[in-house]
Design an enzyme around this catalytic site. Structure first.
Site, PDB file in Angstrom:
ATOM      1  N   GLY A 200       0.841  -1.181   0.000  1.00  0.00           N
ATOM      2  CA  GLY A 200       0.000   0.000   0.000  1.00  0.00           C
ATOM      3  C   GLY A 200       0.882   1.238   0.000  1.00  0.00           C
ATOM      4  O   GLY A 200       1.944   1.246   0.631  1.00  0.00           O
TER       5      GLY A 200
ATOM      6  N   PRO B 145       1.340  -6.813   2.873  1.00  0.00           N
ATOM      7  CA  PRO B 145       2.391  -7.077   3.864  1.00  0.00           C
ATOM      8  C   PRO B 145       2.902  -5.806   4.535  1.00  0.00           C
ATOM      9  O   PRO B 145       3.152  -5.790   5.738  1.00  0.00           O
ATOM     10  CB  PRO B 145       3.478  -7.758   3.035  1.00  0.00           C
ATOM     11  CG  PRO B 145       2.707  -8.485   1.973  1.00  0.00           C
ATOM     12  CD  PRO B 145       1.580  -7.552   1.620  1.00  0.00           C
ATOM     13  N   GLU B 146       3.074  -4.724   3.753  1.00  0.00           N
ATOM     14  CA  GLU B 146       3.405  -3.422   4.324  1.00  0.00           C
ATOM     15  C   GLU B 146       2.721  -2.315   3.534  1.00  0.00           C
ATOM     16  O   GLU B 146       2.476  -2.452   2.334  1.00  0.00           O
ATOM     17  CB  GLU B 146       4.917  -3.153   4.318  1.00  0.00           C
ATOM     18  CG  GLU B 146       5.670  -3.727   5.507  1.00  0.00           C
ATOM     19  CD  GLU B 146       6.208  -5.115   5.235  1.00  0.00           C
ATOM     20  OE1 GLU B 146       6.742  -5.734   6.174  1.00  0.00           O
ATOM     21  OE2 GLU B 146       6.077  -5.581   4.095  1.00  0.00           O
ATOM     22  N   THR B 147       2.439  -1.228   4.235  1.00  0.00           N
ATOM     23  CA  THR B 147       1.942   0.001   3.611  1.00  0.00           C
ATOM     24  C   THR B 147       2.866   1.136   4.027  1.00  0.00           C
ATOM     25  O   THR B 147       3.235   1.247   5.199  1.00  0.00           O
ATOM     26  CB  THR B 147       0.501   0.303   4.047  1.00  0.00           C
ATOM     27  OG1 THR B 147      -0.361  -0.742   3.561  1.00  0.00           O
ATOM     28  CG2 THR B 147       0.020   1.631   3.477  1.00  0.00           C
TER      29      THR B 147
ATOM     30  N   HIS C 186      10.341  -3.645  -0.207  1.00  0.00           N
ATOM     31  CA  HIS C 186       9.442  -3.691  -1.365  1.00  0.00           C
ATOM     32  C   HIS C 186       8.504  -2.476  -1.377  1.00  0.00           C
ATOM     33  O   HIS C 186       8.167  -1.957  -2.446  1.00  0.00           O
ATOM     34  CB  HIS C 186       8.670  -5.013  -1.417  1.00  0.00           C
ATOM     35  CG  HIS C 186       7.412  -5.066  -0.617  1.00  0.00           C
ATOM     36  ND1 HIS C 186       7.380  -5.404   0.705  1.00  0.00           N
ATOM     37  CD2 HIS C 186       6.112  -4.820  -0.979  1.00  0.00           C
ATOM     38  CE1 HIS C 186       6.136  -5.369   1.141  1.00  0.00           C
ATOM     39  NE2 HIS C 186       5.341  -5.022   0.142  1.00  0.00           N
TER      40      HIS C 186
END
Length: 294
Positions: free
Chosen positions: A21, A44-46, A73
């Site tokens: 995100g 998984p991550e924002t 990423h």
């Protein structure tokens, strides 16, 4: 309303790589609102941009359950979106993260942004107690005899700590049946965010899988920060060929999940010391949407 984007990093193919995100204007969001939006997106991550000023972009990273200091990423995803939205044309740019400044470099083809490279935070390593090797293997669903004896089993970090467990071949890697509860327990015991299993595919090519239940991520599809830490670890131990003080390699990850991606890594060396780790990859914007403040 908050505008967000979902961007797949380390791939040019929609639906592949690792989804992140990205919120380019998070200046008005509280920490709780960032966490709720990260949970809503369930990537998984924002990454949230809290300030853009000149060549410096201040950011924060959240998993669906907690804030983390750095994410590779999501950084690649952010860099590509900044370029596509006209905020970055390739001039000097750095992110201000909880781990310090992360310089970015943009590669374009015929004027189209294609790849983002980042200089990751300082590379660090520490040993893993020998008595835990069998437990790590068992947590991955393996016998300890399937652990590669010629490659390093150690903890390393370029922003987030992981334990790197080498396997004899990629067939074992694909067949892993991890015990996520045991992996979470070992992660807490060792003070790391994930257990990262890897196997050689060639002299400087590796396959990998990354399990981070302690961060709320059962398996991370493609991991830039850990990929950089692994290649730095291998270079420091003389496991990669050096040319002009640099070691290069590629990590293939996500194929078991049906979301394959490629992480390119370049390690600068001075003797046996890692001077800098650079990680690069492509990215593609999947979709955009708005989230009402709650």
């Amino acid at each position: 309303m908050t505008l967000y984007s979902e961007v797949s990093a380390f791939t040019r193919t929609p639906g592949h790589g690792n989804r992140a995100g990205v919120v380019l204007d998070a200046a008005g969001l509280s920490e709780g609102e960032m966490q709720r939006l990260a949970a809503f997106l369930d990537a998984p991550e924002t990454v949230f941009v809290t300030r853009m000023e000149g060549g410096l972009v201040r950011v924060r990273y959240f998993t669906p359950t907690q804030e983390v200091a750095f994410c590779g990423h999501a950084t690649v995803a952010l860099g590509l979106l900044l370029a596509q939205e006209g905020h970055w044309a390739g001039e000097a740019l750095a992110l201000e993260t909880l781990m310090g400044r992360v310089p970015l470099r943009l590669i374009s083809e015929a004027g189209v942004p294609r790849q983002v490279w980042m200089e990751q935070p300082r590379h660090e390593t520490r040993p893993v107690p020998r008595e835990l090797r069998a437990e790590l293997a068992a947590a991955l669903g393996l016998d300890a005899r399937m652990v590669h004896r010629g490659l390093p089993l150690a903890a390393a970090s370029t922003g987030l700590w992981s334990v790197f467990v080498p396997l004899l071949d990629s067939f074992l890697l694909d067949a892993l049946e991890p015990d996520l509860e045991a992996i979470a327990q070992l992660s807490r015991q060792l003070g790391v965010g994930s257990v990262y299993a890897y196997a050689p595919l060639g002299v400087s090519r590796f396959a990998a899988r990354d399990f981070a239940p302690v961060l709320g991520i059962p398996e991370d599809p493609v991991t830039g920060s850990a990929g950089g830490a692994l290649l730095g670890l291998l270079a420091a131990q003389g496991r990669l060929p050096l040319r002009g003080g640099r070691a290069c390699g590629v990590i293939y990850q996500g194929h078991v999940l049906g979301t394959p991606g490629e992480v390119e890594v370049e390690v600068e060396m001075l003797g046996d010391q890692v001077v800098a780790v650079h990680v690069g990859g492509c990215a593609t914007v999947e979709r955009q949407g708005t989230w009402p403040l709650r």
